[in-house]
Design an enzyme around this catalytic site. Structure first.
Site, PDB file in Angstrom:
ATOM      1  CD  GLU A  18      -1.389 -18.514 -19.960  1.00 10.76           C
ATOM      2  OE1 GLU A  18      -0.676 -19.394 -20.462  1.00 10.76           O
ATOM      3  OE2 GLU A  18      -2.583 -18.687 -19.649  1.00 10.76           O
ATOM      4  CE  LYS A  55      -5.012 -12.415 -12.259  1.00  6.47           C
ATOM      5  NZ  LYS A  55      -6.137 -11.507 -12.426  1.00  6.47           N
ATOM      6  CG  ASP A  83      -8.121  -6.167 -15.443  1.00 12.29           C
ATOM      7  OD1 ASP A  83      -8.892  -6.894 -14.795  1.00 12.29           O
ATOM      8  OD2 ASP A  83      -7.802  -5.022 -15.089  1.00 12.29           O
ATOM      9  CE1 TYR A 106      -7.916 -33.646 -21.454  1.00  9.05           C
ATOM     10  CE2 TYR A 106      -8.848 -35.630 -22.429  1.00  9.05           C
ATOM     11  CZ  TYR A 106      -7.826 -34.992 -21.753  1.00  9.05           C
ATOM     12  OH  TYR A 106      -6.721 -35.687 -21.384  1.00  9.05           O
ATOM     13  CE  LYS A 116      -3.988  -8.463  -8.727  1.00  8.83           C
ATOM     14  NZ  LYS A 116      -5.300  -8.409  -9.368  1.00  8.83           N
ATOM     15  CB  CYS A 167     -24.877  29.716 -12.856  1.00 10.39           C
ATOM     16  SG  CYS A 167     -23.352  29.780 -13.806  1.00 10.39           S
ATOM     17  CB  CYS A 216     -23.910  34.072 -14.836  1.00 12.98           C
ATOM     18  SG  CYS A 216     -25.154  32.803 -15.081  1.00 12.98           S
ATOM     19  CB  CYS A 221     -25.845  27.864 -16.249  1.00 16.31           C
ATOM     20  SG  CYS A 221     -25.966  29.613 -16.604  1.00 16.31           S
ATOM     21  CB  CYS A 273     -23.657  31.892 -18.560  1.00 15.09           C
ATOM     22  SG  CYS A 273     -22.484  31.264 -17.351  1.00 15.09           S
TER      23      CYS A 273
END
Ligand code: IVH
Length: 697
Positions: free
Chosen positions: A132, A134, A136, A250, A341, A435, A438, A453, A458
């Site tokens: 099945e 994995k 993440d 269980y 993996k 900046c 400018c 800025c 500008c």
């Protein structure tokens, strides 16, 4: 879980409940069954059978019945996920069985070794495996006692974790109760993985970035981090999902028989799936021998990007639970399972330099230039490193080795710098004071992480605003990309947004890359963009904190773009998901004379400023008007009153917002009335006034 017959029955029950005018305590069991069924269809099966509005109506009916007589409330009622207040702390709890991690494998040789060892230890020629995905995310354990979910905990150190039951209850694919007793089971501990799907993650990060907050590196961190948030309402908003894949413990009800046959496939996955859990039942496959397993792992890796959630490999488990016991475990890992993996989407490279880019709002963003490196099939050579604090937090230096990650379709991020690999000649990153375009002095607002800025002239900002305006998600002006816009701007052929619609394109014929045909195409796509729906135009304006979602919310609330000039801060905040910060920015934008003139200019140039959809809503004299009823009306039943509105072409809203035109108030009206009083544009009327409106129409 639900047979075709019970599915049909529940569907009929749902229809009957929807059709019924007034629901009362006698309907409570039916309402709960129906709501649980539809939660299952939506969150576990991913195949809803009713609309969100219908679900919400049934949910609200149940809430109302329970509120009228709280003695009817049960902890597993669908209304009882929603938590009130904040969680103070997450107590440490001991798992019933320690949560082991798995050994990793990376290729066919590793898997063949695993199989060989298992065959040798068991003395069998061939072993049956169940394979099945994995997942993440963040691992959790769930404990059910006498069919009720009593505890949810994070993995922690494997022996002890944090009890996060309240947050776990916000995850709609986790049933609050399940009929374990029908199988003779009393206490059950289940393992699973909490995930945030890629689309929700993308939207969440988009929101963070709109607010100037660095995005999260991957959905795994987002899911695991969300489990530890103290406000369950915030948790609910993140739409976490879950897959459960293992029964770790269980106990049997007195006198009950041990369930047979005992395999991982039947006793864990199929059982959980049958009981309504989201187990990887459709995603799993069993194989005799390891060969098929290896092929299945390869096949799944190829499908990885097409899945809505992140997986980082496959898990291979010996199917026979008796054999699992026999194989036992080492001090760290079970010998009956192994993780395969997938190829890493992480890589290590060198941070060569930092560039500083000025955005359309003046924000100066540092961008790390990297030694080009392949990560998950894509070559990465630069990555945004967001702001000065982020650089400090990650302790980034020029010359550092950095670990980078690309999770799915997510933009690559720097995970960390490998400080342990420094040689001593790495250089501190010094954020500029001026900046880079400018040269005016940069400013940082209190409580903000971003240097800006603030020179409105500008050139960097002006050109970025145009680029954003024309971009794909905004006005989508095809063939008018970043490079051309920069060129036109440098040539002084284009200086602002309205300029796009008044450029004398014929003048540039002959310019490199501009023949007759391309000018014709560009003219056409500029013309087409004038018809873009209003929400795109709002987004294209580049108002700070207004992303695509907020732009849609704003567009829905108005008939014409200039309506926003009249919205107060309160009106704006009454809209869904708009807080003081966004409202302040929108208000600021529309209070600015230059902006208002620009909008006027755009209308003169032929752009669509009207909300076309709104104009189109069906016939009737209440067309385009929205209503909401609150309190007990003197003569009309609520459902009849709502029908009258709908028959006249009006629309019923579910809550008070600036979208609402009329709030019809009866006796004992509560919070809705209070909220409506704060919004100038909502008209508060009585039933009598409502009825005279109906007569007039
Ligand atoms: S089985 C004792 N199955 O991967 C076996 N784990 O190191 C319990 N994981 O901590 C784990 N998907 O958080 C199992 N289908 C899956 C899984 C899975 C993800 C996680 C789990 C575990 C880690 C393995």
């Amino acid at each position: 879980m639900y047979s075709p017959q019970s599915t049909k029955k529940l569907q009929q029950l749902t229809e009957a409940l929807i059709a019924k005018k007034e629901l009362g305590p006698a309907d409570i069991a039916g309402l709960r069954d129906a709501l649980r069924f539809h939660e299952y269809r939506y969150y576990v099966m991913n195949d809803p059978m009713i609309s969100d509005t219908e679900y919400d109506r049934l949910f609200k009916s149940l809430e109302k019945i329970e509120a009228a007589d709280p003695s009817l409330i049960k902890p597993d009622s669908p209304t009882q996920r929603v938590a009130k207040g904040l969680t103070r702390e997450f107590p440490t709890v001991q798992h019933l069985v320690p949560m082991l991690s798995l050994e990793n494998s990376y290729d066919a040789d590793d898997l063949n070794d695993f199989d060989r060892k298992a065959r040798e230890l068991s003395g069998l020629n061939e072993i049956e495996y169940c394979v099945e995905p994995k997942f993440d995310g963040g691992s959790i354990s769930l404990v059910y006692e006498n069919d009720q979910l009593v505890r949810g905990a994070t993995r922690g150190d494997g022996v002890q974790g944090d009890e996060v039951t309240t947050n776990i209850r916000q995850i709609r694919s986790i049933p609050l109760s399940a009929e374990f007793s029908s199988l003779g089971l009393q206490t059950v501990e289940i393992r699973g993985e909490v995930l945030i799907n890629k689309e929700n993650f993308r939207q969440y990060n988009e929101k963070l970035m709109e607010e100037g907050i660095p995005p999260l590196a991957n959905p795994r961190n987002a899911a695991a981090g969300t489990l530890r948030i103290k406000d369950p309402k915030e948790v609910a908003k993140r739409n976490l999902e879950v897959f459960v894949y293992h029964v770790s413990y269980y106990s049997l009800i007195k006198g009950a028989q041990t369930p047979e046959p005992l395999t991982h496939h039947d006793s864990s996955l199929a059982m959980l799936w049958q009981l309504g859990f989201r187990a990887p039942f459709k995603e799993k496959k069993t194989f005799n021998g390891i060969e098929g397993v290896i092929q299945y792992c390869h096949d799944f890796e190829a499908k990885r990007d097409g899945l809505p959630y992140e997986i980082d490999g496959m898990v291979i488990k010996v199917n026979d639970l008796g054999l699992q016991d026999k194989l036992g475990m080492t001090s760290h890992h079970p010998r009956w399972a192994i993780a395969y993996k997938f190829k890493a989407r992480q890589a290590i490279t060198t941070l060569i330099d930092v560039d500083y880019q000025v955005g359309r709002t003046g924000a100066v963003t540092p961008v790390a230039k990297l030694e080009p490196v392949a990560v998950g099939g894509v070559t990465v050579s630069s990555i945004s490193i967001h702001n000065e604090e982020y650089i400090k937090e990650k302790d980034l230096h020029i010359g550092d080795q950095v670990l980078i990650e690309r999770a799915g379709d997510v933009i690559p991020q720097i995970v960390r710098s490998l400080g342990e690999k420094r040689k001593g000649d790495e250089k501190k990153i010094r954020f500029p004071h001026n900046c880079p375009v400018c040269e005016s002095k940069l400013f940082k607002e209190e409580g903000e992480a971003v240097w800006r800025c603030i020179n409105i002239d500008c050139p960097a900002q002006a050109v970025e605003r145009i680029i954003h305006f024309a971009s794909k998600d905004a006005m989508d002006i095809r063939g008018f990309g970043e490079a051309i816009i920069r060129k036109f701007y440098e040539m002084k052929f284009l200086k602002d947004i309205p300029g796009i619609y008044s450029m004398a394109l014929s003048k540039i014929e002959g310019l490199e890359g501009f023949g007759k045909k391309s000018i014709e195409n560009l003219t056409k796509s500029i013309e087409t963009s004038k018809k873009q729906p209003l929400h795109r135009l709002i987004y294209a304006l580049g108002i700070r904190f207004v992303g695509e979602t907020t732009a849609k919310t704003l567009a829905q609330a108005i008939e014409h773009l200039t309506d926003l000039e009249k919205f107060s801060m309160e009106d704006l905040q009454a809209l869904e998901d708009i807080g003081p910060k966004v409202a302040g920015s929108v208000h600021h934008f529309f209070s600015n004379k230059t902006n208002r003139e620009m909008i006027k200019h755009l209308e003169e140039l032929g752009l669509t400023l009207k909300n076309e959809k709104k104009q189109l809503s069906s016939g009737g004299n209440f067309t385009g008007l929205t209503f909401l009823f609150t309190g007990t009306l003197p003569t009309l039943k609520r459902s009849d009153a709502e029908k009258i509105v709908e028959n006249n072409g009006g629309q019923i809203l579910t809550g008070v917002s600036a979208k609402l035109n009329y709030l019809v108030v009866g006796e004992d009206a509560g919070s809705k009335l209070e909220k409506a009083k704060k919004i100038n544009t909502v008209r508060i009327i009585s039933e009598e006034e409502f009825l005279s409106m109906v007569e007039r129409s």
